[in-house]
Write a protein that holds these residues in place. Structure first.
Motif, short mmCIF file in Angstrom:
data_model
loop_
_atom_site.label_atom_id
_atom_site.label_comp_id
_atom_site.label_asym_id
_atom_site.label_seq_id
_atom_site.Cartn_x
_atom_site.Cartn_y
_atom_site.Cartn_z
N TYR A 59 0.98 -1.21 -0.07
CA TYR A 59 0.03 0.07 -0.06
C TYR A 59 0.95 1.19 0.25
O TYR A 59 0.72 2.24 -0.86
N GLU A 60 1.82 1.39 0.82
CA GLU A 60 2.45 2.47 1.01
C GLU A 60 3.73 2.59 -0.07
O GLU A 60 3.65 3.83 -0.66
N GLU A 61 4.26 1.54 -0.52
CA GLU A 61 5.37 1.82 -1.43
C GLU A 61 4.62 1.71 -2.88
O GLU A 61 5.75 2.35 -3.97
N ILE A 62 3.86 1.04 -3.08
CA ILE A 62 3.20 0.89 -4.51
C ILE A 62 2.07 1.84 -4.94
O ILE A 62 2.18 2.80 -5.46
N TYR A 65 2.68 5.63 -3.38
CA TYR A 65 4.04 6.21 -3.81
C TYR A 65 3.74 6.60 -5.21
O TYR A 65 3.84 7.62 -5.70
N LYS A 66 3.01 5.56 -6.06
CA LYS A 66 2.69 5.63 -7.30
C LYS A 66 1.70 6.39 -7.70
O LYS A 66 1.21 6.60 -8.90
N SER A 67 0.80 6.64 -6.70
CA SER A 67 -0.49 7.35 -6.82
C SER A 67 -1.38 6.80 -7.71
O SER A 67 -2.18 7.15 -8.84
N LEU A 68 -1.60 5.41 -7.63
CA LEU A 68 -2.47 4.53 -8.25
C LEU A 68 -3.82 4.61 -7.91
O LEU A 68 -4.12 4.84 -6.70
N PRO A 69 -4.80 4.30 -8.83
CA PRO A 69 -6.33 4.49 -8.56
C PRO A 69 -6.98 3.11 -7.94
O PRO A 69 -7.73 2.59 -8.47
N VAL A 70 -6.14 3.01 -6.72
CA VAL A 70 -6.59 1.55 -6.08
C VAL A 70 -6.89 1.97 -4.53
O VAL A 70 -5.99 2.77 -3.86
N GLU A 71 -8.16 1.38 -4.02
CA GLU A 71 -8.31 1.89 -2.54
C GLU A 71 -8.47 0.29 -1.87
O GLU A 71 -9.05 -0.60 -2.33
N ILE A 72 -7.67 0.16 -0.80
CA ILE A 72 -7.92 -0.99 0.03
C ILE A 72 -8.91 -0.64 1.10
O ILE A 72 -8.89 0.38 1.72
N ILE A 73 -9.77 -1.71 1.24
CA ILE A 73 -10.94 -1.41 2.47
C ILE A 73 -10.88 -2.76 3.39
O ILE A 73 -11.05 -3.89 2.84
#
Length: 137
Positions: A59-62, A65-73
């Motif tokens: 989550y933090e490094e990928i 850091y890369k500002s990817l449009p992904v959210e973990i719930i």
């Protein structure tokens, strides 16, 4: 059953406040954008603790850091709200969680047939299950 994207839009989510505040703030699932969603089913267990550390790094490094449009719930499978809050505050990164007691907490477990934890399920923007980590174990 509700379409996944609709269910998430009706769900109350929690975000951790800074450590100094030691609490959570509520936000509406309808505030989620067009992110791809990773639903993380976990509990206060050693197996989940190890997986949560790896997921936190990812989550933090990928993702961030890369500002990817992904959210973990995080979807808690704990026995109590206290257990859930303790692990969410101390072991999880700054992703979201489904509020303890929200109907989605139990409905997602049934709908996605979650039988063991940890389990990470990728859901696309249309609410369709795309990848389920239990298939890899």
């Amino acid at each position: 059953s509700l379409k996944m994207s609709r269910r998430l839009s009706l769900t109350t989510l929690w975000r951790k406040l800074p450590a100094s505040k030691n609490g959570v703030e509520e936000l509406a699932g309808s505030d989620l954008g067009d992110e791809v969603i990773l639903l993380y089913f976990a509990s206060k267990s050693e197996a989940c603790k190890r997986f949560t550390e790896t997921l936190g790094f990812f989550y933090e490094e990928i993702i961030k850091y890369k500002s990817l449009p992904v959210e973990i719930i995080f979807v808690s499978m704990d026995e109590s709200e206290n257990d859930m809050l303790e692990t969410f505050r101390t072991e999880h990164q700054n992703y979201l969680a489904i509020k303890w007691g929200d109907v989605a907490q139990t409905e997602l477990v049934k709908e996605l047939n979650v039988q063991s934890v940890p389990n990470l399920i990728l859901v696309n923007k249309d609410g369709k299950e795309r990848i389920n980590s239990k298939e890899c174990m």
